[in-house]
Write an enzyme that holds these catalytic residues in place. Structure first.
Site, PDB file in Angstrom:
ATOM      1  N   ASP A  62       0.837  -1.096   0.050  1.00 49.86           N
ATOM      2  CA  ASP A  62      -0.063  -0.005  -0.133  1.00 49.86           C
ATOM      3  C   ASP A  62       0.919   1.234   0.054  1.00 49.86           C
ATOM      4  O   ASP A  62       1.803   1.307  -0.730  1.00 49.86           O
ATOM      5  CB  ASP A  62      -1.007  -0.235   1.293  1.00 49.86           C
ATOM      6  CG  ASP A  62      -2.420   0.730   1.116  1.00 49.86           C
ATOM      7  OD1 ASP A  62      -2.280   1.794   0.809  1.00 49.86           O
ATOM      8  OD2 ASP A  62      -3.270  -0.072   0.802  1.00 49.86           O
ATOM      9  N   HIS A  95      -3.341   5.716   3.909  1.00 49.28           N
ATOM     10  CA  HIS A  95      -4.259   4.539   3.665  1.00 49.28           C
ATOM     11  C   HIS A  95      -3.714   3.251   3.964  1.00 49.28           C
ATOM     12  O   HIS A  95      -4.647   2.559   4.846  1.00 49.28           O
ATOM     13  CB  HIS A  95      -4.360   4.528   2.172  1.00 49.28           C
ATOM     14  CG  HIS A  95      -5.204   3.451   1.270  1.00 49.28           C
ATOM     15  ND1 HIS A  95      -5.014   2.346   1.084  1.00 49.28           N
ATOM     16  CD2 HIS A  95      -6.583   3.665   1.112  1.00 49.28           C
ATOM     17  CE1 HIS A  95      -6.051   1.523   0.837  1.00 49.28           C
ATOM     18  NE2 HIS A  95      -7.097   2.169   0.886  1.00 49.28           N
ATOM     19  N   ASN A 191     -14.715   0.402  -5.953  1.00 52.46           N
ATOM     20  CA  ASN A 191     -15.763   1.253  -5.276  1.00 52.46           C
ATOM     21  C   ASN A 191     -16.672   2.287  -6.445  1.00 52.46           C
ATOM     22  O   ASN A 191     -16.944   3.195  -6.147  1.00 52.46           O
ATOM     23  CB  ASN A 191     -15.246   2.359  -4.272  1.00 52.46           C
ATOM     24  CG  ASN A 191     -14.312   1.524  -3.400  1.00 52.46           C
ATOM     25  OD1 ASN A 191     -14.691   0.466  -3.025  1.00 52.46           O
ATOM     26  ND2 ASN A 191     -13.271   2.047  -3.023  1.00 52.46           N
ATOM     27  N   SER A 255     -11.629  -1.265   0.239  1.00 52.20           N
ATOM     28  CA  SER A 255     -10.294  -1.450   0.921  1.00 52.20           C
ATOM     29  C   SER A 255     -10.407  -2.003   2.341  1.00 52.20           C
ATOM     30  O   SER A 255      -9.813  -2.876   2.743  1.00 52.20           O
ATOM     31  CB  SER A 255      -9.817  -0.070   1.022  1.00 52.20           C
ATOM     32  OG  SER A 255      -9.023   0.359  -0.096  1.00 52.20           O
TER      33      SER A 255
END
Length: 446
Positions: A62, A95, A191, A255
């Site tokens: 990430d 994130h 998404n 996520s």
């Protein structure tokens, strides 16, 4: 570029005292903890009685993971920055730290009653920084996956999508490398709220995760379609975020759902260290539930094989099944869609493409043979279906009309347990009470 976080960009908000004091219960021990509705719905305490993930490493590929965050101290390994820009524990985006906190957060303060609590608080996080300001490509996260595998990761969390990846890309090869080394790979479906599974979730053998909201219904922005494996909570999720002034944020997205599934896989790996990655995935699938949803065919295009149930995944009597698990056997026609359990073998899209030149009569002859063989197989199966597998056999063919795909030998049928097993029966959404779990007593920590 091409990377896209599986967090909803419009759904991330900073959590400040002013925001939360208007909605948090007055009995709150900690306003951050009280926003974590998933703790009560999944019943973390009950799950931890079976496993907390000790001895398992989850790689978070990430934006990096801030190991100095109070809810993650002692849980984050050194890791690596494959972008070459610095330290894997430098996370200016927030994130990656958020995903790590949902997996292995242990809270802080007296009795760890404050801050974010992850589903697998004794897991070690291996941070792999593969993005700087959302700017990284297939080659970078591929390097990150290979590094994680070589460092002994048991589970790899990929909370992003990459529209530029492809079946023959470096990322696809890296995921195959991970699977060859017995690693569970988990990725979000995206998404956009459309019927489309992006890479890397789309690749064979990857656990493709959709999101549900607080009523445990599919989130309206969760991508769907053939290849969804399971779903998990992904709406109004509170996580650690070092980029915010108070170090926390609330977000919506697949996520977060992906992180919860990675944590569940880690819990299973800790309790059942003899299981292969495929057999771990088998437990996730076989213990999932549709609650009271009417599903005509399994896997469902929205829910896949159902909503994860960590406690059931740890305690149900589920045969190990084949070592490769139910997802690694993608048939040639579905090799680029991840997917449904299948009896075929994985074949890359490139290998499937043939020259269009050839003898059409030869092709027709093959088609005729296939039809004859298909009829013969149908007859044989019909004869076999005349007998019952008997209780506890774990085999047999599902009753007609269930929509379940035929399972390889040794697979248990999907559990048809009451909706209350592992999750409370989700109440009907009342417009006056947007959060159906608000009346529940606040969680008081470990």
């Amino acid at each position: 570029m091409g990377f896209k976080r599986a967090w909803s960009a419009t759904g991330v908000v900073a959590l400040t005292g002013a925001l939360l004091l208007t909605s948090a219960p007055t009995a709150s021990a900690d306003y951050i903890r009280d926003r974590q509705w998933v703790i009560d719905v999944i019943n973390f305490e009950k799950v931890w009685a079976e496993s907390q993930g000790e001895g398992v490493t989850v790689a978070v590929v990430d934006s990096g993971v801030d190991g100095s965050h109070p809810d993650l101290t002692g849980q984050v390994l050194k890791g690596k920055d494959v972008t070459g820009s610095g330290d894997a524990q430098m996370d200016t985006d927030g994130h990656g730290t958020g995903m790590a906190s949902l997996i292995a957060g242990h809270g802080h303060g007296a009795n760890n009653a404050a801050g974010v609590m992850g589903l697998a608080p004794k897991v070690k996080i291996l941070p792999v920084k593969a993005a700087v300001a959302d700017d990284y490509d297939d080659d970078q996260w591929a390097k990150g996956i290979r590094y994680a595998v070589d460092q002994g990761a048991d589970v790899i969390n990929l909370s992003f999508t990459d529209p530029l990846a492809s079946p023959g890309s470096e990322g696809a090869k890296a995921i195959e490398y991970a699977q060859q080394h017995d690693v569970v790979v988990v990725a979000g479906t995206g998404n956009d709220g459309i019927e489309h599974l992006p890479y890397p979730a789309k690749l064979p053998g990857v656990v493709a995760v959709g999101a549900v909201d607080e009523s445990l219904k599919i989130w309206e922005n969760s991508n769907y379609g053939r290849g969804v494996t399971v779903v998990a909570p992904g709406v109004k999720i509170v996580g650690a975020d070092p980029s915010r002034s108070n170090k926390y944020a609330e977000a919506d997205g697949t996520s977060d759902a992906t992180a919860y599934v990675s944590a569940t896989a880690a819990l299973v790996r800790a309790k059942y260290p003899d299981l292969t990655a495929g057999q771990v995935i088998n437990r996730l699938i076989k213990s999932a539930t549709f609650l009271d949803r009417e599903v005509k065919e399994v896997p469902d295009e929205e829910y896949g094989y159902g909503l994860i149930r960590p406690y059931s995944a740890l305690t149900m009597d589920i045969p190990k099944g084949p070592k490769q698990g139910p997802l690694a056997q993608a048939a040639p026609s579905t090799s680029t869609t991840s997917g449904a359990a299948s009896d075929g073998n994985s074949t890359s899209q490139a290998k499937k493409k043939k020259s269009s030149s050839g003898n059409i009569f030869f092709v027709a002859g093959i088609a005729a043979v296939v039809v004859v063989v298909g009829i013969a197989i149908a007859v044989i199966r019909s004869r076999r279906n005349g007998g019952s597998g008997g209780p506890g056999s774990g085999g047999g063919t599902p009753p007609a009309g269930t929509g379940y795909p035929p399972q390889p030998s040794g697979y248990q049928q999907y559990a048809q347990t009451p909706p209350s097993h592992g999750y409370p029966t989700p109440p009907e959404q009342d417009p006056q009470y947007p959060n159906p779990y608000a009346p529940q007593p606040p969680h008081q920590g470990q």
